[in-house]
Design a protein around this motif. Structure first.
Motif, short mmCIF file in Angstrom:
data_model
loop_
_atom_site.label_atom_id
_atom_site.label_comp_id
_atom_site.label_asym_id
_atom_site.label_seq_id
_atom_site.Cartn_x
_atom_site.Cartn_y
_atom_site.Cartn_z
N VAL A 93 0.87 -1.18 0.00
CA VAL A 93 0.00 0.00 0.00
C VAL A 93 0.90 1.22 0.00
O VAL A 93 1.77 1.37 0.87
N GLU A 94 0.70 2.07 -0.98
CA GLU A 94 1.47 3.31 -1.09
C GLU A 94 0.64 4.46 -0.52
O GLU A 94 -0.54 4.61 -0.85
N VAL A 95 1.26 5.25 0.33
CA VAL A 95 0.54 6.29 1.05
C VAL A 95 1.07 7.67 0.66
O VAL A 95 2.27 7.92 0.74
N HIS A 96 0.16 8.53 0.23
CA HIS A 96 0.52 9.92 -0.05
C HIS A 96 -0.35 10.80 0.82
O HIS A 96 -1.56 10.93 0.60
N CYS A 97 0.26 11.38 1.84
CA CYS A 97 -0.46 12.29 2.72
C CYS A 97 0.56 13.21 3.38
O CYS A 97 1.77 12.98 3.30
N GLN B 59 0.25 -5.90 9.26
CA GLN B 59 1.51 -6.41 8.70
C GLN B 59 1.57 -6.21 7.18
O GLN B 59 2.06 -7.05 6.44
N ILE B 60 1.05 -5.04 6.75
CA ILE B 60 1.08 -4.68 5.34
C ILE B 60 2.37 -3.94 5.03
O ILE B 60 2.79 -3.06 5.79
N ASN B 61 3.00 -4.26 3.93
CA ASN B 61 4.14 -3.47 3.47
C ASN B 61 3.64 -2.11 2.99
O ASN B 61 2.71 -2.03 2.19
N VAL B 62 4.27 -1.05 3.47
CA VAL B 62 3.84 0.32 3.19
C VAL B 62 4.95 1.10 2.52
O VAL B 62 6.10 1.05 2.97
N VAL B 63 4.60 1.82 1.47
CA VAL B 63 5.53 2.76 0.84
C VAL B 63 5.02 4.17 1.12
O VAL B 63 3.86 4.48 0.83
N VAL B 64 5.87 5.00 1.67
CA VAL B 64 5.51 6.39 1.97
C VAL B 64 6.07 7.28 0.87
O VAL B 64 7.27 7.26 0.59
N ASP B 65 5.19 8.04 0.25
CA ASP B 65 5.59 8.91 -0.86
C ASP B 65 6.34 10.15 -0.38
O ASP B 65 6.03 10.72 0.67
N HIS B 66 7.29 10.59 -1.20
CA HIS B 66 7.86 11.93 -1.14
C HIS B 66 8.34 12.33 0.27
O HIS B 66 7.99 13.38 0.79
N PHE B 67 9.16 11.46 0.87
CA PHE B 67 9.73 11.73 2.21
C PHE B 67 8.65 11.86 3.29
O PHE B 67 8.94 12.35 4.39
N GLY B 68 7.42 11.44 3.01
CA GLY B 68 6.36 11.62 3.99
C GLY B 68 5.76 13.00 4.01
O GLY B 68 4.99 13.34 4.90
#
Length: 274
Positions: free
Chosen positions: A134-138, A154-163
């Motif tokens: 799951v990619e998160v942009h916030c 236990q989901i792998n998470v990608v955080v966009d743009h340094f968070g």
């Protein structure tokens, strides 16, 4: 062209045209077309062998244009889709076969989904079964409310743009400091991308990158970082040029081990290019 000594992956970009149907209530309308042909030329100019396409928020959950682009340029591209929680298993299976490797939650200025509902919990289980992320942009002050339920599953998470920290001084941004702490979970990846969305001036952005990446390496590890161009730089089309991106890449290339990790090893495995 920057000549790569290894494969090189741009882990964050978008393709679209202005005649596509766009969702009502969108945050913005893009200013110009971003066709596949232009993106492939962009990859070539930066010496990138592969790219990851992210579904733009203004196209909602109609991923068809991105899927067509992936099919046309296969096996050079992968994709991250936007979906609704009621998506069926056969639809997810079709996305998986088409090169989709995750879903994106873009809540930068929008309504945040309740990930604890039965529908979302069911979708997250399916995401895990496909080994997707799951990619998160916030914005950084919203990271906790989204990441906590994902990490609980236990989901792998990608955080966009340094968070998306609030300004160039990451040391005073609480959300970014939380991101560093979550890095120790082994479930969080971060995209080194779109510095200009945090720092308005190029010099500030280059300093931010040079100061921030070592912090991310110390807490997430270089094996959980990846670089993205954020092409076509929506809302910043006139400010960002190839020279800006080249300068950013050159900062990373100063450390050969780091560059190898964030430009190839990590994204190649994570986005299933290898």
């Amino acid at each position: 062209m920057i000549q790569p000594t290894i494969g090189r992956i741009d882990s964050h970009a978008h393709v679209f045209t202005l005649d596509l149907p766009m969702v009502a209530g969108r945050r913005y309308t893009p200013a110009q077309n971003a066709p596949l042909s232009a993106y492939l030329a962009h990859l070539d100019a930066l010496g990138c062998t592969h790219g990851v396409l992210i579904q733009p928020s203004f196209l909602g959950s109609d991923n068809s244009f991105m899927l067509q682009a992936i099919a046309q340029a296969a096996p050079r591209l992968r994709g991250v889709a936007c979906v609704t929680p009621d998506i069926s298993l056969p639809e997810l299976e079709a996305l998986d076969r088409s090169g989709i490797v995750g879903i994106r939650l873009n809540v930068i200025d929008g309504t945040q989904p309740d990930l604890n509902t039965a529908a979302w919990q069911d979708l997250l289980e399916k995401i895990k079964s496909f080994s997707w992320h799951v990619e998160v942009h916030c914005r950084s002050n919203k990271l906790s409310s989204i990441l906590v339920p994902l990490l609980r599953k236990q989901i792998n998470v990608v955080v966009d743009h340094f968070g998306r920290p609030s300004d160039c001084n990451h040391s005073r941004d609480y959300g970014f400091q939380q991101l560093l702490e979550w890095g120790h979970s082994g479930l969080v990846w971060c995209k080194i991308s779109a510095v200009y969305r945090t720092c308005a001036h190029a010099d500030e952005g280059h300093k931010f990158l040079a100061d921030t990446v070592p912090k991310l390496v110390d807490n997430l590890g270089r094996e959980r970082l990846m670089w993205g161009s954020d092409w076509p730089h929506t809302q910043y089309e006139q400010q960002i040029n190839p020279e800006y991106l080249t300068a950013q890449l050159n900062i990373l290339l100063q450390d050969e081990t780091l560059a190898h990790a964030v430009l190839w090893d990590t994204p190649a495995k994570f986005f299933k290019f290898v």
